[in-house]
Design a protein around this motif. Structure first.
Motif, mmCIF file in Angstrom:
data_model
loop_
_atom_site.group_PDB
_atom_site.id
_atom_site.type_symbol
_atom_site.label_atom_id
_atom_site.label_comp_id
_atom_site.label_asym_id
_atom_site.label_seq_id
_atom_site.Cartn_x
_atom_site.Cartn_y
_atom_site.Cartn_z
ATOM 1 N N PRO A 1 72.301 4.226 52.375
ATOM 2 C CA PRO A 1 72.159 3.368 53.635
ATOM 3 C C PRO A 1 74.095 3.995 53.975
ATOM 4 O O PRO A 1 74.094 3.658 55.395
ATOM 5 C CB PRO A 1 72.471 1.765 52.841
ATOM 6 N N GLU A 2 74.921 4.066 52.938
ATOM 7 C CA GLU A 2 75.935 4.263 53.950
ATOM 8 C C GLU A 2 76.768 5.851 54.460
ATOM 9 O O GLU A 2 76.234 5.697 55.863
ATOM 10 C CB GLU A 2 77.070 4.511 53.098
ATOM 11 N N ASP A 3 75.965 6.545 54.078
ATOM 12 C CA ASP A 3 75.570 8.561 54.824
ATOM 13 C C ASP A 3 74.564 7.756 55.914
ATOM 14 O O ASP A 3 74.497 8.583 56.577
ATOM 15 C CB ASP A 3 74.948 9.644 53.792
ATOM 16 N N ALA A 4 73.556 7.277 55.765
ATOM 17 C CA ALA A 4 72.156 6.587 56.638
ATOM 18 C C ALA A 4 73.139 6.731 58.633
ATOM 19 O O ALA A 4 72.901 6.922 59.140
ATOM 20 C CB ALA A 4 71.712 6.054 55.965
ATOM 21 N N ASP B 1 83.516 18.841 56.109
ATOM 22 C CA ASP B 1 84.849 17.630 56.055
ATOM 23 C C ASP B 1 83.701 16.683 56.479
ATOM 24 O O ASP B 1 83.652 15.383 56.550
ATOM 25 C CB ASP B 1 85.919 17.730 57.020
ATOM 26 N N ASP B 2 81.822 16.440 56.415
ATOM 27 C CA ASP B 2 80.688 15.439 56.185
ATOM 28 C C ASP B 2 80.738 15.493 58.684
ATOM 29 O O ASP B 2 80.304 13.737 58.318
ATOM 30 C CB ASP B 2 81.270 14.614 56.122
ATOM 31 N N THR B 3 80.948 15.964 59.091
ATOM 32 C CA THR B 3 81.087 15.560 60.652
ATOM 33 C C THR B 3 80.027 15.917 60.669
ATOM 34 O O THR B 3 79.324 17.774 60.402
ATOM 35 C CB THR B 3 82.615 16.951 61.625
ATOM 36 N N LEU B 4 79.231 15.236 61.773
ATOM 37 C CA LEU B 4 77.447 16.028 61.551
ATOM 38 C C LEU B 4 77.905 16.509 63.271
ATOM 39 O O LEU B 4 78.561 15.832 63.963
ATOM 40 C CB LEU B 4 76.630 14.100 61.633
ATOM 41 N N LYS B 5 77.189 17.430 63.602
ATOM 42 C CA LYS B 5 76.761 18.299 65.091
ATOM 43 C C LYS B 5 75.680 18.361 65.059
ATOM 44 O O LYS B 5 74.962 19.456 64.073
ATOM 45 C CB LYS B 5 78.211 19.586 65.013
ATOM 46 N N LYS C 1 76.260 6.426 58.806
ATOM 47 C CA LYS C 1 77.313 7.564 59.165
ATOM 48 C C LYS C 1 77.199 8.334 60.433
ATOM 49 O O LYS C 1 77.264 8.773 61.560
ATOM 50 C CB LYS C 1 78.495 8.182 58.224
ATOM 51 N N TYR C 2 75.890 8.941 59.660
ATOM 52 C CA TYR C 2 75.030 10.256 60.267
ATOM 53 C C TYR C 2 74.656 10.020 61.266
ATOM 54 O O TYR C 2 74.823 10.117 62.348
ATOM 55 C CB TYR C 2 74.027 11.200 59.620
ATOM 56 N N PHE C 3 73.556 8.396 61.416
ATOM 57 C CA PHE C 3 73.650 7.990 63.006
ATOM 58 C C PHE C 3 73.818 7.601 63.764
ATOM 59 O O PHE C 3 74.149 8.324 64.840
ATOM 60 C CB PHE C 3 72.231 6.579 62.128
ATOM 61 N N TRP D 1 72.585 -3.957 62.753
ATOM 62 C CA TRP D 1 72.636 -2.569 61.508
ATOM 63 C C TRP D 1 73.781 -1.662 62.194
ATOM 64 O O TRP D 1 74.280 -1.528 60.699
ATOM 65 C CB TRP D 1 71.425 -2.103 62.186
ATOM 66 N N VAL D 2 74.022 -1.575 63.412
ATOM 67 C CA VAL D 2 75.040 -0.043 64.106
ATOM 68 C C VAL D 2 76.443 -0.831 63.752
ATOM 69 O O VAL D 2 76.945 -0.265 63.333
ATOM 70 C CB VAL D 2 74.676 0.087 65.546
#
Length: 428
Positions: free
Chosen positions: A173-176, A210-214, A178-180, A329-330
């Motif tokens: 849930p945390e990653d979902a 570093d887990d940054t989504l691009k 963060k990346y969303f 939710w956001v």
């Protein structure tokens, strides 16, 4: 050779492709370390700059695939102006399509990057931490390939979906979340600058070390007038396409279609499956059109309500990015705040015009340096090819258990009838 319209992107018109002393394939100044994955138009490689040692991703485009896509678009889209609409007999249909393809061939002769000039025009103006950056474009005329040097995203796609089962490993849930939210900021930036991505999916969402989504891949992207964000024709991956895009001769809101695609991604992030799927493209589109949503976890009310609004079949009532920003939710019920829209879009870019697209690079009249470079490249490649063919013949001969092998200067392999070395002089 060529006048470059943007100082931040290097354009290499006659890229030398060969191998270095370590036996690695080299494209221009980049040594290919290994393959990272496959895209719809070619392979993506991990590469290292020979001078700086910096690591990048090298994206390969086979021009034949790009031409096929262009031909399909020309034949099926409904552009404005004379000769538009679905192709039909007569000067307004097939004749116009043929003229367009002939024009494209002429453009390729003048500009080797013409097949991806829209992607280049868009990429060179983007400055956002959640968008993949383009550094160099290289043309390999010998192999009919284009290469783009882009940001290296070491961890690859945010999620890998099995094409057969339409399932994947769900994110925490945390990653979902963060990346969303990172993808949402990237999409807001694009839309603020009148750019519609048109192919939002996990495959095009890459993670750095570093887990940054691009968000990557602007091959399907388009620009629009800020007074009219409509796009024409279907584009993208069927399982992520908004239902309105499947309508024949459609002219729809590109921003609303991107939001639908992002909603499909969020569903997959959370539940590890796609909400709409099938065993064929037709079945997928039928599933999307039916619009029946089922939630594996009905108790996750806030998330499911957001998904229902993002996956609203009606683009006019579909939730907007501004509304998503304020969704409970956001915001995690007020405990989480995104950067302001002003802060997120502060790296403003000028509007991308047709002139920008047409003048990605501009040819000048002295073509001799290019001709000489290509001729030199062909000679270099021929020597490498002959060397590899000679080595392959030697390996084949050894694998057959030959006890004596003589390799002639022309690369041919000779052996005696009894398997012993042939001591006779080589033919002249």
């Amino acid at each position: 050779m060529y006048k470059v319209s943007d100082p931040d992107i290097k354009y290499t018109v006659a890229a030398q492709v060969g191998e270095n002393a370590q036996g690695l394939m080299v494209v221009g100044q980049y040594a290919v370390i290994r393959e990272l994955g496959h895209g719809s138009f070619g392979t993506v490689y991990l590469v290292k700059h020979s001078m700086t040692g910096d690591m990048y991703a090298l994206k390969e485009y086979h021009k034949a695939s790009l031409r096929k896509r262009l031909q399909s678009t020309t034949m099926n889209c409904s552009p404005s102006g004379r000769g538009g609409g679905p192709m039909r007999p007569g000067r307004g249909g097939l004749f116009a399509a043929r003229q367009r393809l002939l024009q494209q061939r002429s453009e390729e002769d003048a500009d080797p990057f013409s097949l991806i000039k829209t992607e280049l025009a868009i990429s060179k103006k983007l400055q956002h931490p959640n968008l993949v950056r383009l550094y160099e474009a290289l043309n390999d005329s010998e192999q009919d390939v284009l290469y783009l040097v882009i940001d290296l995203c070491e961890k690859g796609p945010v999620q890998i979906i099995d094409p057969g089962s339409a399932t994947s490993e769900p994110l925490s849930p945390e990653d979902a979340h963060k990346y969303f939210t990172q993808a949402l900021l990237a999409l807001e930036y694009l839309h603020e600058h009148d750019i519609v991505h048109r192919d939002i999916k996990p495959d095009n969402m890459l993670l750095t070390s570093d887990d940054t989504l691009k968000i990557s891949d602007f091959g399907e992207s388009t620009t629009h007038d800020n007074n009219d964000n409509k796009v024409h024709g279907s584009s993208g991956t069927p399982a992520f396409m908004a239902p309105e895009l499947s309508q024949s001769g459609c002219s729809v809101s590109g921003e609303a279609a991107d939001i639908w695609s992002l909603g499909i991604c969020l569903y997959s992030f959370t539940y590890g499956t796609l909400p709409f799927h099938g065993t064929s493209v037709i079945e997928v589109l039928d599933s999307v059109s039916a619009g029946e949503l089922h939630f594996p976890d009905p108790a996750n009310e806030q998330l499911n309500e957001l998904l229902l609004r993002m996956l609203d079949p009606n683009p006019d009532s579909r939730i907007t990015i501004a509304e998503i920003r304020e969704h409970p939710w956001v915001t995690k019920n007020g405990s989480f705040a995104l950067p302001s829209k002003e802060s997120n879009c502060e790296h403003s870019v000028t509007a991308i015009t047709q002139e920008d697209i047409d003048s990605v690079i501009q040819p000048i009249f002295d073509i001799m340096p290019i001709i000489m470079a290509v001729a030199k490249l062909r000679r270099f490649r021929r020597r490498i090819r002959e060397k590899r063919e000679r080595e392959a013949r030697e390996r084949d001969a050894l694998s057959e258990g030959l006890s004596a092998v003589t390799v002639q200067s022309d690369g041919s392999v000779q052996r005696s009838e009894d398997g012993q070395p042939d001591d006779s002089p080589a033919p002249k």
